[in-house]
Design an enzyme around this catalytic site. Structure first.
Site, mmCIF file in Angstrom:
data_model
loop_
_atom_site.group_PDB
_atom_site.id
_atom_site.type_symbol
_atom_site.label_atom_id
_atom_site.label_comp_id
_atom_site.label_asym_id
_atom_site.label_seq_id
_atom_site.Cartn_x
_atom_site.Cartn_y
_atom_site.Cartn_z
ATOM 1 N N LYS A 159 0.509 0.572 12.814
ATOM 2 C CA LYS A 159 -0.428 -0.122 11.924
ATOM 3 C C LYS A 159 -1.142 -1.206 12.725
ATOM 4 C CE LYS A 159 2.159 0.908 7.719
ATOM 5 N NZ LYS A 159 2.929 0.370 6.574
ATOM 6 N N ARG A 162 -16.413 -17.474 23.401
ATOM 7 C CA ARG A 162 -15.989 -16.860 22.148
ATOM 8 C C ARG A 162 -15.190 -15.579 22.383
ATOM 9 N NH1 ARG A 162 -13.571 -18.280 18.727
ATOM 10 N NH2 ARG A 162 -14.924 -20.099 18.767
ATOM 11 N N GLU A 202 12.212 10.692 7.685
ATOM 12 C CA GLU A 202 12.090 9.660 6.656
ATOM 13 C C GLU A 202 12.765 10.124 5.369
ATOM 14 O OE1 GLU A 202 8.254 7.269 5.395
ATOM 15 O OE2 GLU A 202 8.372 9.131 4.226
ATOM 16 N N LYS A 252 7.806 12.832 7.919
ATOM 17 C CA LYS A 252 7.680 11.999 6.731
ATOM 18 C C LYS A 252 7.604 12.867 5.484
ATOM 19 C CE LYS A 252 5.674 8.078 7.181
ATOM 20 N NZ LYS A 252 4.683 6.976 7.311
ATOM 21 N N ASP A 289 13.287 4.492 3.896
ATOM 22 C CA ASP A 289 12.004 3.950 3.452
ATOM 23 C C ASP A 289 12.113 3.224 2.122
ATOM 24 O OD1 ASP A 289 9.171 3.602 3.735
ATOM 25 O OD2 ASP A 289 8.891 5.153 2.216
#
Length: 283
Positions: A141, A106, A201, A173, A222
């Site tokens: 992310k 597993r 950004e 940002k 963005d």
């Protein structure tokens, strides 16, 4: 017999990952089912097979899981990392102690399924922008503790690293700008700190000239759709590279790339990639 843990990614402690993952699955008592039903000396041969069309990632880790519990296990890897595998392809053959193979199954499968799933999803995005001049970037992310592995998987799928960590690049940002007071103040502070290759950004067209005047080395555009991206790129006029980000999907990425943007960053390839369908077959 000691085993050599593979160095899959620089800076990633493969041994610690293998040990911790096996400990999580085995608990204090180990595989009590196999211990009760399978003789200690029994051996078996198993094959790891793809069920769908996939891009392969993580097989060296799978081999390490099996060898961690049976150092004398014989492992044959049949498909290189980053290669495409058709449904029914045998990725790996394992011959070893039956209890050990079943106990490691597993952990090995979870790892290869997850990493191959990311590589597979990444390749879809790369293929979607084939023929354009745009480069696909991954993002931060990622799942906690798995960033190095997940970014390794995106590379197998054909993506390029964005920032690995917060100390790996400067990205100013909207929140930085809000606290600093303005784009100019934020960029000036970054320059004063001796930082280079400053990415800013922007989410409106009027911020572009502000960021360029402040000394931005690259712009992150963005949440702009293709029409707005074309306007933004016309304003930038090639003075700095531009990256599109935010809400990018397989359905929208080609249109974004066709605007001529240099980079597109996509969080979905690590954040939302489905696991690859891979199984371990015996006999």
């Amino acid at each position: 017999m000691a085993i050599d843990f593979p160095v899959l990614v620089e800076g990633f402690d493969t041994k610690a990952f293998i040990v911790a993952t096996l400990a999580e699955d085995l608990g204090q008592g180990g595989d009590i089912t196999s211990a009760a039903t399978i003789p200690a000396s029994a051996t078996l041969t198993a094959t790891m097979n793809s069920r769908d069309q996939i891009i392969v990632a993580g097989l060296p880790l799978a081999a390490a899981f099996f060898q961690a519990l049976d150092p004398s296990a014989q492992i044959d890897v049949h498909v290189p990392e980053g290669a495409a595998a058709a449904p029914g392809t045998t990725l790996m053959t394992i011959h070893g102690n039956a209890r050990a193979v079943l106990a490691a199954e597993r952990s090995a499968l979870n790892t290869v399924q997850h990493l191959s799933g990311i590589a597979n999803e990444t390749r879809k995005y790369v293929d979607a922008i084939a023929g354009t001049s745009t480069t696909l970037l991954d993002t931060r992310k990622t799942h906690p503790g798995l960033r190095l592995l997940e970014k390794y998987a995106t590379k197998q799928g054909g993506a390029t690293d964005h920032r690995l960590r917060l100390d790996d690049g400067v990205l100013i940002k909207d929140n930085h700008i809000a606290v600093a007071g303005s784009v100019h103040a934020a960029v000036a502070a970054a320059h004063a700190a001796g930082l280079q290759n400053i990415v800013v950004e922007v989410d409106t067209l009027d911020q572009i000239e502000q960021a360029l005047a402040a000394g931005a080395d690259r712009l992150l555009l963005d949440n702009m759709g293709p029409p707005m991206l074309r306007e933004a790129l016309a304003i930038i006029a090639g003075r700095v590279p531009a990256e599109a980000s935010g809400g990018v999907t397989l359905q929208t990425i080609r249109a974004i790339a066709q605007t001529g943007v240099n980079f597109i960053s996509v969080g979905r390839i690590t954040q939302s990639a489905p696991s690859a369908d891979i199984g371990l077959d015996f006999g």
